[in-house]
Design a protein around this motif. Structure first.
Motif, short mmCIF file in Angstrom:
data_model
loop_
_atom_site.label_atom_id
_atom_site.label_comp_id
_atom_site.label_asym_id
_atom_site.label_seq_id
_atom_site.Cartn_x
_atom_site.Cartn_y
_atom_site.Cartn_z
N VAL A 174 10.91 4.94 3.55
CA VAL A 174 10.57 4.08 4.69
C VAL A 174 10.89 4.78 6.00
N LEU A 175 12.03 5.44 6.05
CA LEU A 175 12.42 6.14 7.27
C LEU A 175 11.49 7.32 7.55
N ALA A 176 11.07 8.02 6.50
CA ALA A 176 10.15 9.14 6.68
C ALA A 176 8.79 8.65 7.17
N LEU A 177 8.32 7.53 6.64
CA LEU A 177 7.04 6.98 7.08
C LEU A 177 7.08 6.50 8.52
N SER A 178 8.28 6.15 9.00
CA SER A 178 8.38 5.67 10.38
C SER A 178 8.10 6.77 11.39
N THR A 179 8.19 8.03 10.96
CA THR A 179 7.92 9.13 11.87
C THR A 179 6.43 9.37 12.05
N ARG A 180 5.63 8.76 11.18
CA ARG A 180 4.18 8.88 11.28
C ARG A 180 3.63 7.71 12.06
N ARG A 181 2.72 7.96 12.95
CA ARG A 181 2.16 6.91 13.80
C ARG A 181 0.81 6.40 13.31
#
Length: 227
Positions: A174-181
């Motif tokens: 989830v944290l890694a996906l938050s870096t993608r816009r």
């Protein structure tokens, strides 16, 4: 060795369905998105705190159990074994029967803390990590299985670290996906949170209930050994 690693992997995947860790990480991500800042400092701080607490608890538990077994000459008789199996089965059934409808939410003071200084969120992770380690049935079972190996594997600290890493995979994802816009990344993030929150507690309760029934049935089948 494979007979030990496969059950530990299963327990770690079961532990990864923890909705509190995922809920706190998601709250950090959403709050950071509203504040137009990166979620990585607060998220990594929290996940690192949980990882440090759970891995430290695991290493100390294995060392403590081995110290006790070396100092105390305890003979595991069939009576002791089946009584322990019966008690564990009843505990698992009781845990599975608890209502899991309420969704844990991160405390407001924790969110206020990460707004001021995201790296201080590690304290929240450490507190939650130690609390979960002492009450997580899969984790405690895994540590018991690991410490019961004779001789103890030389790489047992790495096994504990790997277990704790696997248990935090959903939060890290989830944290890694938050870096993608991108819209796809945000949709995947929502789907992970929604699926884990909806099906995670139910899956854990079903597994606990099934294992508990098997343990109780096995001990009652050998009822003569109980007396």
């Amino acid at each position: 060795m494979l007979g030990l690693l496969l059950p530990l992997l299963g327990f770690a995947l079961l532990d990864s369905l923890n909705v509190l860790n995922l809920g706190v990480t998601s709250a950090v991500v959403y709050d950071s998105r509203l504040s137009r800042r990166s979620a990585l400092p607060g998220g990594l701080s929290f996940i690192g705190g949980v990882f440090a607490a759970t891995s430290t608890f695991g290493v100390l538990t294995v060392l403590g159990l081995n110290f006790l077994t070396d100092r105390v000459d305890l003979e595991v008789t069939p009576t002791l074994r089946y009584w322990g199996q019966l008690v564990l089965g009843v505990v698992l059934i009781a845990v599975a029967s608890l209502s899991g409808s309420a969704r844990p939410t991160p405390p407001l003071w924790a969110l206020n803390l990460t707004r001021r200084n995201p790296w201080l969120f590690a304290i929240v992770g450490i507190v939650i990590g130690f609390g979960q380690s002492a009450t997580s049935v899969p984790y405690l079972t895994s540590l018991t299985m690991l410490s019961a190996r004779d001789p103890l594997p030389s790489t047992w600290p790495l096994i504990v670290v790997a277990y704790c890493s696997v248990a935090l995979l959903p939060s890290l994802l989830v944290l890694a996906l938050s870096t993608r816009r991108t819209i796809r990344a945000r949709r995947a993030q929502r789907n992970i949170v929604r699926a884990t929150t909806r099906f995670g507690p139910v899956t854990v309760r079903i597994l606990f209930f099934g294992v508990g029934v098997v343990l109780v049935a096995g001990s009652l089948w050998n009822y003569r050994a109980l007396w």
